[in-house]
Design a protein around this motif. Structure first.
Motif: not given
Length: 232
Positions: A72-76, A81-85, A115-116, A120-121
């Motif tokens: 869901x986070x990736x869809x949003x 953001x994950x490549x810059x975790x 990054x957005x 993740x909130x």
């Protein structure tokens, strides 16, 4: 910059070659500016794993995240953001907490970084979790993607907190603070990290968040990390 095609009246191979060369250069530049760029000086908890770190590992292992909260986070907010975790940060954080970072935005550090991480909130109970024993002493491993001096404040949610309610400062209890902990592995690598021991409260059970706030002492830059844990 617009690239004008060669004059139709000219059949010069040289002009055509120059035009194609300019076109290829422009396309390469466009592609490169659209790719996610790695952050250079950051970190989040790797153990217990933060939301961004565990969702990143999920994505690498499965192509797209299998965990529903990660998906869901990736869809949003996409995969950047994950490549810059390791880059949940605020360059002007300055150690500020309540009254600066709004309740409900703690896991993203208040949306003040490059990054957005806002997705993740999300207040939901199906983020990846780490099982821990209440009252035990655990070793925290916190990425040293780039090494900086400073303090690490470790919080945990209070008894009665629910993962389906937004995380606020009033939900957290400070349980540990450490200055300049030791490091293992090289900075700038997936495995390099700071490490130190933290004793968990013995009066907590069920799902909680372990929140780590890294406060640099050599600049105003701060970093933020939400790790979902289940205490037994």
């Amino acid at each position: 910059m617009a690239i004008r095609p060669p004059n139709d009246r000219s059949k010069s191979p040289l002009r055509r070659a120059r035009y194609l060369s300019l076109l290829v250069t422009a396309l390469i530049a466009l592609v490169m500016t659209s790719l996610p760029s790695p952050a250079s000086a950051h970190g989040v908890a790797m153990s217990p794993g933060s939301r961004t770190y565990l969702c990143y590992r999920d994505m690498i292992e499965n192509g797209t995240p299998a965990n529903p909260a990660c998906a869901a986070a990736v869809a949003e907010t996409g995969t950047t953001p994950l490549y810059n975790w390791f880059a949940v940060l605020d360059s002007n954080g300055g150690g500020r907490t309540q009254g600066y970072i709004p309740d409900g935005e703690l896991c993203s550090g208040g949306h003040n970084g490059p990054y957005d991480f806002s997705s993740y909130n999300a207040a939901r109970a199906d983020w990846p979790t780490t099982s821990l024993r209440a009252g035990s002493t655990i070793e925290i491993k916190y990425s040293n993607w780039a090494a900086h001096p400073g303090d690490f404040d470790v919080y945990i949610t209070r008894s009665g907190w629910s993962p389906t309610q937004p995380l606020g400062w009033g939900d957290l209890e400070l349980i540990d603070s450490v200055t300049d902990p030791p490091q293992s592995g090289g900075a700038g690598s997936d495995g390099g990290h700071y490490y130190w021991n933290v004793t968990l409260p013995s009066d907590r059970t069920g799902q909680h968040i372990l929140y780590v706030h890294w406060i640099r002492s050599d600049s105003q830059e701060n970093f933020y990390s939400c790790s979902d844990v289940v205490l037994n």
